[in-house]
Design a protein around this motif. Structure first.
Motif, PDB file in Angstrom:
ATOM      1  N   ARG A  31       0.836  -1.168   0.051  1.00  3.88           N
ATOM      2  CA  ARG A  31       0.018  -0.002  -0.059  1.00  3.88           C
ATOM      3  C   ARG A  31       0.907   1.266  -0.014  1.00  3.88           C
ATOM      4  O   ARG A  31       0.248   2.329  -0.280  1.00  3.88           O
ATOM      5  CB  ARG A  31      -0.993  -0.029   1.309  1.00  3.88           C
ATOM      6  CG  ARG A  31      -0.444   0.087   2.525  1.00  3.88           C
ATOM      7  CD  ARG A  31      -1.378   0.161   3.459  1.00  3.88           C
ATOM      8  NE  ARG A  31      -1.839  -1.177   3.490  1.00  3.88           N
ATOM      9  CZ  ARG A  31      -3.234  -1.588   3.784  1.00  3.88           C
ATOM     10  NH1 ARG A  31      -4.099  -0.761   3.287  1.00  3.88           N
ATOM     11  NH2 ARG A  31      -3.484  -2.946   3.964  1.00  3.88           N
ATOM     12  N   ASN A  47      -9.884  -1.272  -1.496  1.00  6.67           N
ATOM     13  CA  ASN A  47     -10.143   0.169  -1.618  1.00  6.67           C
ATOM     14  C   ASN A  47      -8.746   0.609  -1.297  1.00  6.67           C
ATOM     15  O   ASN A  47      -8.434   1.694  -0.463  1.00  6.67           O
ATOM     16  CB  ASN A  47     -11.203   0.692  -0.556  1.00  6.67           C
ATOM     17  CG  ASN A  47     -12.409   0.168  -0.918  1.00  6.67           C
ATOM     18  OD1 ASN A  47     -13.026   0.522  -2.212  1.00  6.67           O
ATOM     19  ND2 ASN A  47     -13.225  -0.344  -0.060  1.00  6.67           N
ATOM     20  N   THR A  49      -5.636   2.564  -3.176  1.00 11.86           N
ATOM     21  CA  THR A  49      -5.365   3.257  -4.290  1.00 11.86           C
ATOM     22  C   THR A  49      -4.554   4.439  -3.894  1.00 11.86           C
ATOM     23  O   THR A  49      -5.124   5.188  -3.115  1.00 11.86           O
ATOM     24  CB  THR A  49      -6.320   3.580  -5.518  1.00 11.86           C
ATOM     25  OG1 THR A  49      -5.959   4.067  -6.789  1.00 11.86           O
ATOM     26  CG2 THR A  49      -7.391   4.664  -4.940  1.00 11.86           C
ATOM     27  N   PRO A  50      -3.273   4.736  -4.332  1.00 10.68           N
ATOM     28  CA  PRO A  50      -2.879   3.808  -5.582  1.00 10.68           C
ATOM     29  C   PRO A  50      -2.280   2.591  -4.894  1.00 10.68           C
ATOM     30  O   PRO A  50      -2.116   2.553  -3.875  1.00 10.68           O
ATOM     31  CB  PRO A  50      -1.488   4.901  -5.935  1.00 10.68           C
ATOM     32  CG  PRO A  50      -1.148   5.511  -4.463  1.00 10.68           C
ATOM     33  CD  PRO A  50      -2.445   5.800  -4.199  1.00 10.68           C
ATOM     34  N   LEU A  51      -1.953   1.580  -5.658  1.00  8.51           N
ATOM     35  CA  LEU A  51      -1.573   0.285  -5.499  1.00  8.51           C
ATOM     36  C   LEU A  51      -0.022   0.431  -6.003  1.00  8.51           C
ATOM     37  O   LEU A  51       0.286   0.545  -6.996  1.00  8.51           O
ATOM     38  CB  LEU A  51      -2.200  -0.929  -6.037  1.00  8.51           C
ATOM     39  CG  LEU A  51      -1.830  -2.401  -5.838  1.00  8.51           C
ATOM     40  CD1 LEU A  51      -1.927  -2.654  -4.248  1.00  8.51           C
ATOM     41  CD2 LEU A  51      -2.604  -3.385  -6.617  1.00  8.51           C
ATOM     42  N   SER A  93       3.501   2.423  -9.276  1.00  8.31           N
ATOM     43  CA  SER A  93       2.295   2.374  -8.547  1.00  8.31           C
ATOM     44  C   SER A  93       1.029   2.717  -9.839  1.00  8.31           C
ATOM     45  O   SER A  93       1.388   2.915 -10.863  1.00  8.31           O
ATOM     46  CB  SER A  93       2.117   3.633  -7.666  1.00  8.31           C
ATOM     47  OG  SER A  93       2.166   4.857  -8.200  1.00  8.31           O
ATOM     48  N   LYS A  94       0.010   2.329  -9.327  1.00  8.60           N
ATOM     49  CA  LYS A  94      -1.177   2.502 -10.364  1.00  8.60           C
ATOM     50  C   LYS A  94      -2.279   3.030  -9.458  1.00  8.60           C
ATOM     51  O   LYS A  94      -2.830   2.479  -8.412  1.00  8.60           O
ATOM     52  CB  LYS A  94      -1.359   1.102 -11.102  1.00  8.60           C
ATOM     53  CG  LYS A  94      -2.348   0.963 -12.075  1.00  8.60           C
ATOM     54  CD  LYS A  94      -1.609   1.544 -13.108  1.00  8.60           C
ATOM     55  CE  LYS A  94      -2.563   1.582 -14.567  1.00  8.60           C
ATOM     56  NZ  LYS A  94      -2.443   2.822 -15.206  1.00  8.60           N
ATOM     57  N   GLU A  95      -3.008   3.920 -10.134  1.00  3.43           N
ATOM     58  CA  GLU A  95      -4.186   4.491  -9.411  1.00  3.43           C
ATOM     59  C   GLU A  95      -5.417   3.585 -10.051  1.00  3.43           C
ATOM     60  O   GLU A  95      -5.392   3.603 -10.973  1.00  3.43           O
ATOM     61  CB  GLU A  95      -4.399   6.001  -9.943  1.00  3.43           C
ATOM     62  CG  GLU A  95      -3.341   6.864  -9.325  1.00  3.43           C
ATOM     63  CD  GLU A  95      -3.782   7.342  -7.870  1.00  3.43           C
ATOM     64  OE1 GLU A  95      -4.721   7.025  -7.381  1.00  3.43           O
ATOM     65  OE2 GLU A  95      -2.836   7.660  -7.231  1.00  3.43           O
ATOM     66  N   LEU A  96      -6.153   3.173  -9.019  1.00  4.45           N
ATOM     67  CA  LEU A  96      -7.078   2.344  -9.415  1.00  4.45           C
ATOM     68  C   LEU A  96      -8.596   2.841  -9.392  1.00  4.45           C
ATOM     69  O   LEU A  96      -8.669   3.711  -8.507  1.00  4.45           O
ATOM     70  CB  LEU A  96      -7.213   0.836  -8.661  1.00  4.45           C
ATOM     71  CG  LEU A  96      -5.672   0.120  -8.903  1.00  4.45           C
ATOM     72  CD1 LEU A  96      -5.819  -0.725  -7.722  1.00  4.45           C
ATOM     73  CD2 LEU A  96      -5.647  -0.125  -9.991  1.00  4.45           C
ATOM     74  N   VAL A 123      -8.133  -7.136  -6.707  1.00  2.00           N
ATOM     75  CA  VAL A 123      -8.323  -5.695  -6.344  1.00  2.00           C
ATOM     76  C   VAL A 123      -9.914  -5.565  -6.413  1.00  2.00           C
ATOM     77  O   VAL A 123     -10.561  -5.924  -7.452  1.00  2.00           O
ATOM     78  CB  VAL A 123      -7.728  -4.922  -7.447  1.00  2.00           C
ATOM     79  CG1 VAL A 123      -8.457  -3.437  -7.280  1.00  2.00           C
ATOM     80  CG2 VAL A 123      -6.190  -4.959  -7.364  1.00  2.00           C
ATOM     81  N   ILE A 125     -12.134  -1.991  -5.822  1.00  2.00           N
ATOM     82  CA  ILE A 125     -12.389  -0.662  -5.412  1.00  2.00           C
ATOM     83  C   ILE A 125     -13.908  -0.189  -5.490  1.00  2.00           C
ATOM     84  O   ILE A 125     -14.694  -0.465  -6.514  1.00  2.00           O
ATOM     85  CB  ILE A 125     -11.743   0.153  -6.580  1.00  2.00           C
ATOM     86  CG1 ILE A 125     -10.264  -0.213  -6.430  1.00  2.00           C
ATOM     87  CG2 ILE A 125     -11.890   1.459  -6.175  1.00  2.00           C
ATOM     88  CD1 ILE A 125      -9.579   0.276  -5.280  1.00  2.00           C
TER      89      ILE A 125
END
Length: 127
Positions: A31, A47, A49-51, A93-96, A123, A125
């Motif tokens: 995280r 939940n 984000t980012p991951l 990282s990736k915003e999900l 994942v 979200i």
């Protein structure tokens, strides 16, 4: 030298050579990153984000390594790093968003695009 002794010498030589090979020492989802270290080790992500995806590389100085992010098998991003030391830690990282609920995989690719390792995470979200 007998065949048995030759075989033992060959096995020993392979074992010694194997210890000096380039490698991925650690890689996993987290995280967050603090002081170039992952704050935890995730196996699922709800939940978050980012991951982040963290990788520690050894004996790969002077090469490029890529984190390839896949969602349900589709390539979503490639993040390439220059490895500049004998022990090198990198992360991406990736915003999900909720539309991307499902299975995410990050492949760690070596200099010629060869897979070094991969990890997957489920994942969810919902916000």
């Amino acid at each position: 030298m007998t065949i048995t002794k030759k075989l033992m010498v060959a096995v020993l030589a392979l074992g010694i050579a194997g210890t000096a090979m380039a490698d991925v020492a650690r890689s996993h989802f987290t995280r967050g990153i603090t002081d170039r270290e992952p704050v935890d080790h995730l196996t699922t992500a709800s939940n978050i984000t980012p991951l982040f995806f963290f990788t520690e590389l050894v004996d790969m100085a002077g090469t490029e390594v890529t984190h390839r992010w896949r969602f349900e098998g589709q390539i979503m991003a490639d993040v390439t790093f220059q490895v500049e030391g004998p022990r090198w830690r990198v992360y991406s990282s990736k915003e999900l968003v909720p539309e991307w609920n499902g299975l995410w995989t990050v492949e760690v690719l070596g200099p010629q695009g060869n897979p070094l390792t991969r990890s997957s995470i489920s994942v969810l979200i919902d916000r």
